[in-house]
Motif scaffolding. Structure first.
Motif, PDB file in Angstrom:
ATOM      1  N   ALA A 298     -21.757  71.952 -82.565  1.00  0.00           N
ATOM      2  CA  ALA A 298     -23.186  71.983 -82.915  1.00  0.00           C
ATOM      3  C   ALA A 298     -24.059  71.889 -81.675  1.00  0.00           C
ATOM      4  O   ALA A 298     -25.068  72.599 -81.554  1.00  0.00           O
ATOM      5  CB  ALA A 298     -23.511  70.843 -83.884  1.00  0.00           C
ATOM      6  N   ALA A 299     -23.689  71.034 -80.729  1.00  0.00           N
ATOM      7  CA  ALA A 299     -24.485  70.892 -79.507  1.00  0.00           C
ATOM      8  C   ALA A 299     -24.478  72.189 -78.702  1.00  0.00           C
ATOM      9  O   ALA A 299     -25.513  72.617 -78.175  1.00  0.00           O
ATOM     10  CB  ALA A 299     -23.950  69.741 -78.658  1.00  0.00           C
ATOM     11  N   ASN A 300     -23.315  72.828 -78.626  1.00  0.00           N
ATOM     12  CA  ASN A 300     -23.205  74.069 -77.866  1.00  0.00           C
ATOM     13  C   ASN A 300     -23.984  75.200 -78.518  1.00  0.00           C
ATOM     14  O   ASN A 300     -24.721  75.935 -77.852  1.00  0.00           O
ATOM     15  CB  ASN A 300     -21.734  74.463 -77.726  1.00  0.00           C
ATOM     16  CG  ASN A 300     -21.564  75.874 -77.198  1.00  0.00           C
ATOM     17  OD1 ASN A 300     -21.960  76.203 -76.092  1.00  0.00           O
ATOM     18  ND2 ASN A 300     -20.977  76.735 -78.015  1.00  0.00           N
ATOM     19  N   MET A 301     -23.836  75.347 -79.824  1.00  0.00           N
ATOM     20  CA  MET A 301     -24.494  76.466 -80.492  1.00  0.00           C
ATOM     21  C   MET A 301     -26.011  76.306 -80.484  1.00  0.00           C
ATOM     22  O   MET A 301     -26.749  77.274 -80.290  1.00  0.00           O
ATOM     23  CB  MET A 301     -23.969  76.618 -81.925  1.00  0.00           C
ATOM     24  CG  MET A 301     -22.465  76.876 -82.017  1.00  0.00           C
ATOM     25  SD  MET A 301     -21.804  78.111 -80.866  1.00  0.00           S
ATOM     26  CE  MET A 301     -22.493  79.630 -81.525  1.00  0.00           C
ATOM     27  N   THR A 302     -26.518  75.100 -80.686  1.00  0.00           N
ATOM     28  CA  THR A 302     -27.968  74.908 -80.615  1.00  0.00           C
ATOM     29  C   THR A 302     -28.474  75.117 -79.197  1.00  0.00           C
ATOM     30  O   THR A 302     -29.574  75.632 -78.996  1.00  0.00           O
ATOM     31  CB  THR A 302     -28.369  73.508 -81.104  1.00  0.00           C
ATOM     32  OG1 THR A 302     -27.606  72.506 -80.402  1.00  0.00           O
ATOM     33  CG2 THR A 302     -28.111  73.353 -82.588  1.00  0.00           C
ATOM     34  N   ASN A 303     -27.681  74.754 -78.211  1.00  0.00           N
ATOM     35  CA  ASN A 303     -28.079  74.980 -76.822  1.00  0.00           C
ATOM     36  C   ASN A 303     -28.152  76.468 -76.506  1.00  0.00           C
ATOM     37  O   ASN A 303     -29.044  76.936 -75.775  1.00  0.00           O
ATOM     38  CB  ASN A 303     -27.092  74.287 -75.879  1.00  0.00           C
ATOM     39  CG  ASN A 303     -27.643  74.131 -74.469  1.00  0.00           C
ATOM     40  OD1 ASN A 303     -28.814  73.828 -74.269  1.00  0.00           O
ATOM     41  ND2 ASN A 303     -26.788  74.346 -73.477  1.00  0.00           N
ATOM     42  N   ARG A 304     -27.236  77.248 -77.072  1.00  0.00           N
ATOM     43  CA  ARG A 304     -27.266  78.701 -76.866  1.00  0.00           C
ATOM     44  C   ARG A 304     -28.451  79.334 -77.599  1.00  0.00           C
ATOM     45  O   ARG A 304     -29.053  80.288 -77.091  1.00  0.00           O
ATOM     46  CB  ARG A 304     -25.943  79.319 -77.339  1.00  0.00           C
ATOM     47  CG  ARG A 304     -24.772  79.024 -76.417  1.00  0.00           C
ATOM     48  CD  ARG A 304     -23.475  79.637 -76.894  1.00  0.00           C
ATOM     49  NE  ARG A 304     -22.398  79.362 -75.960  1.00  0.00           N
ATOM     50  CZ  ARG A 304     -22.115  80.076 -74.869  1.00  0.00           C
ATOM     51  NH1 ARG A 304     -22.844  81.149 -74.606  1.00  0.00           N
ATOM     52  NH2 ARG A 304     -21.131  79.749 -74.074  1.00  0.00           N
TER      53      ARG A 304
END
Length: 531
Positions: A298-304
């Protein structure tokens, strides 16, 4: 001529009050939009605290024209039409920006554009290697259908990471893309467990593990053995191992050079639990990856998603999170990840919330020296257009009848006009760092595309503007500005271009002067930038 003028009347958005009235009707606000706005307000609140703490004065909000152009490029990959801009600028509805975001995300262009964006991020090999072109076409079509059906991001990622290893026809040729488009992920990574694991960890976890593939890196907390324990989850992408049915072989891998066999283990040190010998280790991995307790997905996808709208991530570089590269505002990144989880990994929910925020809607014009660092997001970062955005915006601005057909951009990319521009303007550089090269500038200035579309004898749009009897010279200049820069000209610009037109009394020469104005606007830095 009469037909052309009638069509242009509609195209320029003149006399379209009925459409405006319809768009301005009060609508009930669903619970989803309330949640999106709450998250947008949280984003603004966290940044207000951050800016105050660091003595940063943020830029004011962008005006309607600047916002409309930016959100159109970010959501549908091209600039708005003249009619769209005219309607939006005259709309007095205080909720028109939020409503515009929702309308854009309901268009077929949104699904086409984001299928292309995700394909480029997840399968860049399909752009770089002609032998993977067919895989790119099938994969993009799959993504477009999933996005149109509002499929959640975790489901799409599951399809990709658990896709079939290999299919063959009677002649032994690989056919997996026709039956299972997500299997293209395995193909472009050459059915190599290590390559698939490296791509999966970088793209879906935001962790660049391949640095530890060959040796323990002194500045990386992840060690060599951890990389290969992760790679063991993907051993079965090797067709030989997949066909063997050996549960032990599917859950282990040999570290090259060391000759050591390691078994599957998550990078946080936890051991996976299997129901039985038949359960796929990739299924177990995806269950862990997309669980609500996983700190990576979730952290990675929202950051992208954040990077898509701003050109930079809250953690940047986006695939190198560490103690030395923390998020700009850790509390905000954690809140975004939690909201994404609670939405069921809903891509459009997160995009709507970010686009609704004042942080996203700030002007790109620097009004205070404290706004100079792009990583502080105190003003909108100026970004170079991608090759696809530039070409589609040129098509939109000039009225070229290629249209935005519902076919993959990979297929359209095979057409000479698109290919010439996309190939010249593709770059591995971050969008906020891109500068127009001499070759790129010459492609536009001297290329057949702009020469044809700024020729009165070949461009229906330009000829329609120049010949329109209902437009004054001022109206014609305004129409050219709206078509290219999505805004009205300033008083100074209007005076400059009117003076240029007034230099000649000959009607035919004056017509030619309009083509010069159109050409200059299309070649301007303002046109080629997302700001």
């Amino acid at each position: 001529m009469l037909v052309r003028n009638l069509l242009l009347l509609v195209g320029l958005g003149i006399g379209s009050q009925a459409a405006l009235g319809q768009a301005s009707k009060k609508e009930s606000v669903p619970d989803r939009e309330i949640r999106e706005q709450k998250l947008a307000d949280l984003i603004d609140s966290e940044f207000d605290k951050f800016w105050k703490k660091n003595d940063i004065t943020p830029a004011p909000l962008a005006d309607d024209a600047e916002f409309f152009r930016r959100i159109s490029l970010d959501l549908v990959g091209r600039i708005p039409t003249v009619q769209e801009v005219r309607q939006f600028l005259t709309d007095r509805d205080p909720q028109k920006r939020a409503k515009l975001i929702s309308r854009l995300e309901d268009r077929s262009q949104f699904y086409n554009y984001f299928a292309n964006v995700l394909r480029q991020q997840w399968l860049p090999q399909t752009l770089e290697n002609a032998q993977f072109a067919d895989a790119g076409v099938g994969f993009e079509k799959y993504l477009r259908e999933k996005l149109r059906n509002k499929e959640k991001l975790d489901v799409i990622v599951r399809d990709i990471l658990t896709a079939s290893s290999q299919f063959t026809d009677r002649q032994g040729r690989m056919q997996m893309e026709k039956d299972d488009p997500p299997a293209a992920f395995n193909r472009v990574n050459e059915f190599n467990p290590a390559s698939v694991a490296a791509a999966a960890s970088r793209l879906f976890m935001g962790v660049k593990l391949e640095c530890a593939q060959c040796h323990n890196h002194p500045f990386n907390s992840f060690k060599r053995e951890q990389f290969w324990e992760l790679a063991a989850f993907f051993s079965e992408v090797n067709p030989t191992i997949a066909a063997s049915g050996d549960a032990k072989a599917r859950r282990s891998i040999v570290i090259p050079e060391l000759g050591k066999t390691v078994t599957v283990k998550f990078i946080n040190g936890e051991m996976p639990k299997f129901k039985d010998d038949k359960e796929s280790p990739r299924e177990v991995f995806v269950n862990w990856l997309t669980s609500k307790d996983n700190p990576y997905f979730a952290a990675n996808m929202t950051n992208r998603i954040w990077q898509h709208f701003f050109g930079l991530g809250l953690t940047d570089p986006i695939d190198e999170p560490s103690e030395d590269n923390p998020p700009l505002i850790p509390e905000l990144q954690k809140a975004l990840a939690q909201a994404f989880i609670e939405s069921g990994f809903d891509l459009q929910f997160m995009m709507n919330a970010i686009a609704r925020s004042k942080v996203y809607q700030r002007s790109s014009k620097m009004t205070h020296q404290s706004q100079s660092n792009p990583k502080n997001f105190a003003r909108a970062n100026v970004r170079g257009m991608s090759g696809e955005q530039l070409y589609d915006s040129l098509v939109q601005a000039t009225g070229l009848r290629e249209g935005f057909q519902e076919i993959p951009q990979m297929v359209r990319g095979m057409r000479s006009g698109r290919a010439a521009i996309v190939s010249k303007f593709s770059s591995p550089e971050a969008l906020i760092e891109r500068q127009t090269s001499i070759l790129q500038a010459l492609t536009l200035m001297n290329g057949n595309f702009l020469n044809n579309q700024t020729d009165l004898n070949k461009s229906l749009f330009l000829a329609g503007v120049v010949d329109a009897p209902f437009l004054s010279p001022t109206g014609k200049i305004e129409s050219l500005f709206l078509a290219t820069l999505s805004r009205m000209p300033t008083k100074e610009e209007l005076q400059k271009y009117q003076s240029y037109l007034d230099k000649s009394k000959d009607p035919e020469t004056k017509k030619k002067n309009y083509t010069d104005i159109f050409w200059a606007l299309l070649n301007s830095s303002e046109f080629m930038l997302n700001h």
